[in-house]
Design an enzyme around this catalytic site. Structure first.
Site, PDB file in Angstrom:
ATOM      1  N   GLU A  74     -12.657   5.191  -5.316  1.00  0.00           N
ATOM      2  CA  GLU A  74     -11.746   6.123  -5.978  1.00  0.00           C
ATOM      3  C   GLU A  74     -12.215   7.556  -5.753  1.00  0.00           C
ATOM      4  O   GLU A  74     -13.401   7.820  -5.539  1.00  0.00           O
ATOM      5  CB  GLU A  74     -11.675   5.817  -7.471  1.00  0.00           C
ATOM      6  CG  GLU A  74     -11.031   4.485  -7.793  1.00  0.00           C
ATOM      7  CD  GLU A  74      -9.581   4.419  -7.346  1.00  0.00           C
ATOM      8  OE1 GLU A  74      -8.804   5.341  -7.687  1.00  0.00           O
ATOM      9  OE2 GLU A  74      -9.220   3.462  -6.647  1.00  0.00           O
ATOM     10  N   ARG A 102       3.839   1.208  -5.353  1.00  0.00           N
ATOM     11  CA  ARG A 102       3.525   1.785  -4.052  1.00  0.00           C
ATOM     12  C   ARG A 102       3.715   0.760  -2.941  1.00  0.00           C
ATOM     13  O   ARG A 102       3.407  -0.416  -3.113  1.00  0.00           O
ATOM     14  CB  ARG A 102       2.087   2.302  -4.025  1.00  0.00           C
ATOM     15  CG  ARG A 102       1.819   3.429  -5.002  1.00  0.00           C
ATOM     16  CD  ARG A 102       0.347   3.843  -4.989  1.00  0.00           C
ATOM     17  NE  ARG A 102      -0.535   2.741  -5.376  1.00  0.00           N
ATOM     18  CZ  ARG A 102      -1.853   2.849  -5.509  1.00  0.00           C
ATOM     19  NH1 ARG A 102      -2.443   4.021  -5.246  1.00  0.00           N
ATOM     20  NH2 ARG A 102      -2.586   1.807  -5.870  1.00  0.00           N
ATOM     21  N   ARG A 146       0.065   2.600  -0.477  1.00  0.00           N
ATOM     22  CA  ARG A 146      -1.288   2.063  -0.646  1.00  0.00           C
ATOM     23  C   ARG A 146      -1.595   1.268   0.612  1.00  0.00           C
ATOM     24  O   ARG A 146      -0.857   0.351   0.966  1.00  0.00           O
ATOM     25  CB  ARG A 146      -1.322   1.152  -1.883  1.00  0.00           C
ATOM     26  CG  ARG A 146      -2.584   0.318  -2.038  1.00  0.00           C
ATOM     27  CD  ARG A 146      -3.746   1.183  -2.486  1.00  0.00           C
ATOM     28  NE  ARG A 146      -4.778   0.373  -3.124  1.00  0.00           N
ATOM     29  CZ  ARG A 146      -5.715  -0.318  -2.467  1.00  0.00           C
ATOM     30  NH1 ARG A 146      -5.742  -0.290  -1.149  1.00  0.00           N
ATOM     31  NH2 ARG A 146      -6.608  -1.010  -3.135  1.00  0.00           N
TER      32      ARG A 146
END
Length: 206
Positions: A80, A123, A72
């Protein structure tokens, strides 16, 4: 016959000697503080920066996969992938365009990412580059990601120039996620969050 006046000599204050008990307490506190500092220094090497590089699989405008490492991009938040925004009175797929912007920035070059924090999905929060270009910064400059704990000046320039999503109206990505998926709002990747993560990471090994 007049009498000459002379000031009275000052009496120097002499602190009473500290008691044995007080000295022992002082020595004990000093020893504890030094011990904690030594232990902290010994644990700092556990907070290591992870570096990974390779051919990127681009998931959306702020997340990629390098090999088995999901990343990320730190300090930014892109729409998104399925998110829509509004421009000139019509909806458009801003999430798809944000991903395409990252595809263009990478342009098939190897990507290198470095970081040590992780988000709640596990992440790696990474600072990523490709061909010498700072991808995190470039996404904000292009107007396809908002500042999320960093790159505020780049966002201000993109907003003033109506670049990317700033050419119309949009929901902040974190608000869109909350509305459409009911996700817990992700904290920003700023300085305070970094300090908190560092402390937790250090104490995790104690």
């Amino acid at each position: 016959m007049s009498r000459s006046w002379s000031p009275r000599p000052r009496r120097r204050y002499v602190a009473p000697p500290r008691s044995l008990w007080r000295r022992l307490v002082d020595y004990g506190l000093t020893s504890i503080i030094l011990g904690l500092l030594i232990l902290l220094a010994a644990r700092l090497d556990r907070v290591e920066t992870r570096k990974t590089q390779g051919v990127a699989i681009i998931n959306d405008g702020d997340s990629i996969t390098l090999g088995t490492e999901r990343i990320r991009m730190r300090g930014i938040d892109a729409p998104e992938y399925t998110q829509t925004c509004r421009r000139n009175g019509a909806d458009y797929p801003c999430g798809t365009l944000a991903r395409q912007s990252l595809v263009r920035l990478i342009a098939g070059k190897p990507v290198s990412c470095a970081g040590w924090q992780r988000d709640r999905y596990g992440r790696l929060l990474g600072d990523c580059t490709a061909g010498g270009k700072d991808l995190n910064r470039a996404q904000v400059e292009a107007g396809w990601a908002v500042a999320y704990g960093d790159f505020e000046s780049e966002e201000a320039i993109a907003r003033a120039g109506k670049a990317g999503i700033w050419a119309g109206t949009f929901d902040q990505p974190q608000d869109w996620r909350d509305t459409h998926h009911g996700e817990v709002v992700e904290r920003k990747h700023g300085t305070l969050a970094s300090i908190g993560d560092a402390v937790r990471e250090i104490f995790r090994f104690w």
